[in-house]
Design a protein around this motif. Structure first.
Motif, PDB file in Angstrom:
ATOM      1  N   UNK A   1       0.815  -1.203   0.000  1.00  0.00           N
ATOM      2  CA  UNK A   1       0.000   0.000   0.000  1.00  0.00           C
ATOM      3  C   UNK A   1       0.857   1.265   0.000  1.00  0.00           C
ATOM      4  N   UNK A   2       0.290   2.307  -0.603  1.00  0.00           N
ATOM      5  CA  UNK A   2       0.904   3.634  -0.560  1.00  0.00           C
ATOM      6  C   UNK A   2      -0.192   4.679  -0.396  1.00  0.00           C
ATOM      7  N   UNK A   3       0.046   5.647   0.494  1.00  0.00           N
ATOM      8  CA  UNK A   3      -0.892   6.732   0.790  1.00  0.00           C
ATOM      9  C   UNK A   3      -2.294   6.221   1.122  1.00  0.00           C
ATOM     10  N   UNK A   4      -2.421   5.313   2.110  1.00  0.00           N
ATOM     11  CA  UNK A   4      -3.766   4.823   2.449  1.00  0.00           C
ATOM     12  C   UNK A   4      -4.586   5.876   3.195  1.00  0.00           C
ATOM     13  N   UNK A   5      -5.893   5.883   2.939  1.00  0.00           N
ATOM     14  CA  UNK A   5      -6.826   6.773   3.629  1.00  0.00           C
ATOM     15  C   UNK A   5      -8.090   6.007   3.962  1.00  0.00           C
TER      16      UNK A   5
ATOM     17  N   UNK B   1       0.004  -1.624 -11.383  1.00  0.00           N
ATOM     18  CA  UNK B   1      -0.188  -0.653 -10.319  1.00  0.00           C
ATOM     19  C   UNK B   1      -1.553   0.001 -10.479  1.00  0.00           C
ATOM     20  N   UNK B   2      -2.168   0.322  -9.338  1.00  0.00           N
ATOM     21  CA  UNK B   2      -3.533   0.833  -9.402  1.00  0.00           C
ATOM     22  C   UNK B   2      -3.894   1.545  -8.106  1.00  0.00           C
ATOM     23  N   UNK B   3      -5.045   2.230  -8.138  1.00  0.00           N
ATOM     24  CA  UNK B   3      -5.646   2.792  -6.937  1.00  0.00           C
ATOM     25  C   UNK B   3      -6.929   2.022  -6.679  1.00  0.00           C
TER      26      UNK B   3
ATOM     27  N   UNK C   1      -8.916   3.433   0.966  1.00  0.00           N
ATOM     28  CA  UNK C   1      -8.490   3.843  -0.372  1.00  0.00           C
ATOM     29  C   UNK C   1      -6.974   3.957  -0.371  1.00  0.00           C
ATOM     30  N   UNK C   2      -6.319   3.317  -1.317  1.00  0.00           N
ATOM     31  CA  UNK C   2      -4.857   3.336  -1.352  1.00  0.00           C
ATOM     32  C   UNK C   2      -4.354   2.932  -2.726  1.00  0.00           C
ATOM     33  N   UNK C   3      -3.130   3.335  -3.017  1.00  0.00           N
ATOM     34  CA  UNK C   3      -2.453   2.867  -4.222  1.00  0.00           C
ATOM     35  C   UNK C   3      -1.771   1.542  -3.916  1.00  0.00           C
ATOM     36  N   UNK C   4      -1.791   0.626  -4.888  1.00  0.00           N
ATOM     37  CA  UNK C   4      -1.104  -0.668  -4.768  1.00  0.00           C
ATOM     38  C   UNK C   4       0.043  -0.659  -5.759  1.00  0.00           C
ATOM     39  N   UNK C   5       1.267  -0.708  -5.232  1.00  0.00           N
ATOM     40  CA  UNK C   5       2.433  -0.599  -6.100  1.00  0.00           C
ATOM     41  C   UNK C   5       3.530  -1.554  -5.615  1.00  0.00           C
ATOM     42  N   UNK C   6       3.783  -2.539  -6.425  1.00  0.00           N
ATOM     43  CA  UNK C   6       4.862  -3.472  -6.152  1.00  0.00           C
ATOM     44  C   UNK C   6       5.295  -4.095  -7.468  1.00  0.00           C
TER      45      UNK C   6
END
Length: 439
Positions: A297-301, A324-326, A312-317
């Motif tokens: 996760x990145x920038x979860x809210x 990659x997606x939100x 809500x978060x970006x998935x990046x790996x």
């Protein structure tokens, strides 16, 4: 009530964004037809029942209501009529709007006030005394002023038509609840424990007020730890609790500064690794909930929708087999399982990621809408969960340039503008001598 004296500014700035044509076309149509249209004959409208007219006025959104107050003396005094306000509370629809503030980040606030002294505090307080109201249905912006807010306070949360402000100074925290539509201001008793910048949760119902502050306990003048939380409660039954203290779970890392209220619980993000903290108001118990795909996760809210908690978060790996997606997940009724419910279209995410440039983003939800704000810019996406539609929001005409400096960011809250917030009268039941704002 002095806020609405004719010599003072009204709370709204009625300038619409250039992309919004509904407001402008309405004004033009009215000015061209009001004298020629036989259906606007005053002899007909003079017989219109007053109670029905009041009902129509009660259904108007706040900007239109304040414009209507200039029509005649009676309409001007409706804001002071208990009969009209009771009708307003019964029939006025809920408006899932947002309010945004441009203010200093925590890191910037600590650094500049330590190195440069109080000179920067004036700039900080000035930025906090203006808010930008956004209507997601009409894509319209309005400007609100907060002339009654004293210096040294920052917006922290919103609920039930009220905005919560917290004192910036380290130590026992002072809390203010303001209704910018009415120009009202109510103070809560100061907290008991010394804190720096705690996470704050606020929920207001027609019959109760609940506030929770968590983390950033000052264990010395130079160090903080996330050890405890304090809760304030009062209801119409006469029950109240003033800053009762509970212990936080071990190894908490609270950085977002905000909480989301869903069905009797406050939720907030816990960092490194990502988990969700839940606080049950009735039992005063904290627990941890495992986040979905927490390693990626990145920038979860956290946001609320129809009594459900969404993440809500970006998935990046790079090693994942999916692009990659939100994404949006919904917490199930069991309280431990997440189910993915939506994903940003891939082409839009590529555009979004290019604009975001690794700076991160924040999300705030209200009703069926989620606003995703790209940090250090005036770019934001609006997602309508009912219509499954993503669209870019017109830039706020009052927010400044496209590129926001590193020491300043745009923060937003769900906000429901209301002409009446009778729940603040509950605070008058408390007999404790509150500290004066000027003291």
């Amino acid at each position: 009530m002095e806020t609405f004296h004719s010599s003072l500014f009204l709370p709204f700035s009625y300038t619409f964004t250039t992309s919004t044509t509904a407001g402008g076309s309405f004004v033009n149509a009215g000015s061209n037809t009001q004298f020629s249209n036989p259906y606007m004959d005053s002899r007909i409208w003079s017989k219109f029942p007053q109670r029905l007219l009041d009902r129509v006025i009660a259904l108007l959104p706040p900007p239109a209501f304040f414009r209507a107050r200039s029509v005649c003396k009676r309409w001007y005094t409706l804001l002071f009529s208990n009969t009209f306000l009771d009708l307003y509370l019964q029939v006025s629809p809920r408006r899932h709007w947002f309010i945004f503030f441009k203010h200093k980040t925590l890191k910037s606030y600590i650094y500049k006030n330590t190195v440069n002294g109080a000179g920067n505090d004036t700039e900080h307080s000035t930025n906090c005394c203006e808010g930008y109201l956004f209507d997601p249905c009409e894509l319209s912006w309005f400007r609100l002023s907060f002339a009654l807010i004293p210096t040294g306070f920052s917006p922290a949360s919103s609920s039930g038509g009220l905005i919560c402000w917290i004192s910036d100074e380290a130590g026992p925290k002072s809390i203010l609840l303001s209704n910018p539509i009415l120009g009202s201001l109510t103070q809560l008793p100061p907290t008991l424990r010394h804190r720096l910048c705690p996470s704050i949760g606020l929920t207001i119902s027609p019959s109760s007020v609940d506030v929770t502050l968590a983390g950033d306990d000052m264990i010395s003048p130079y160090a903080v730890k996330n050890l405890t939380a304090e809760s304030f409660h009062i209801d119409e039954g006469g029950t109240y609790s003033i800053w009762g203290t509970t212990s936080l779970p071990r190894l908490c890392s609270l950085e977002s500064g905000r909480m989301v209220f869903v069905e009797g619980k406050f939720y907030c993000m816990n960092y490194r690794p990502f988990t969700v903290l839940a606080y049950d108001i009735s039992s005063s118990i904290w627990c941890k909930i495992q986040a979905p795909m927490r390693r990626f996760l990145r920038s979860p809210s956290l946001v609320e929708r129809r009594g459900k908690l969404l993440l809500v978060a970006a998935v990046e790996k790079s090693k994942l087999n999916v692009p990659k997606s939100l994404r949006l997940w919904e917490l199930q009724a069991c309280g431990t399982t997440w189910v993915e419910m939506e994903r940003m279209p891939q082409q839009l995410y590529i555009q979004f990621a290019e604009l975001e440039g690794g700076n991160g983003f924040d999300c705030v939800g209200h009703g069926e809408f989620i606003v995703t704000i790209i940090r250090r810019s005036n770019k934001a996406l609006l997602f309508d969960m009912c219509k499954k539609r993503w669209q870019w929001i017109p830039p706020c005409p009052y927010g400044g340039s496209c590129n926001i400096s590193r020491d300043s960011e745009l923060h937003g809250f769900a906000y429901e503008p209301r002409l009446a917030t009778p729940v603040t009268g509950l605070l008058d039941q408390l007999t404790l001598p509150f500290q004066s704002l000027n003291g």
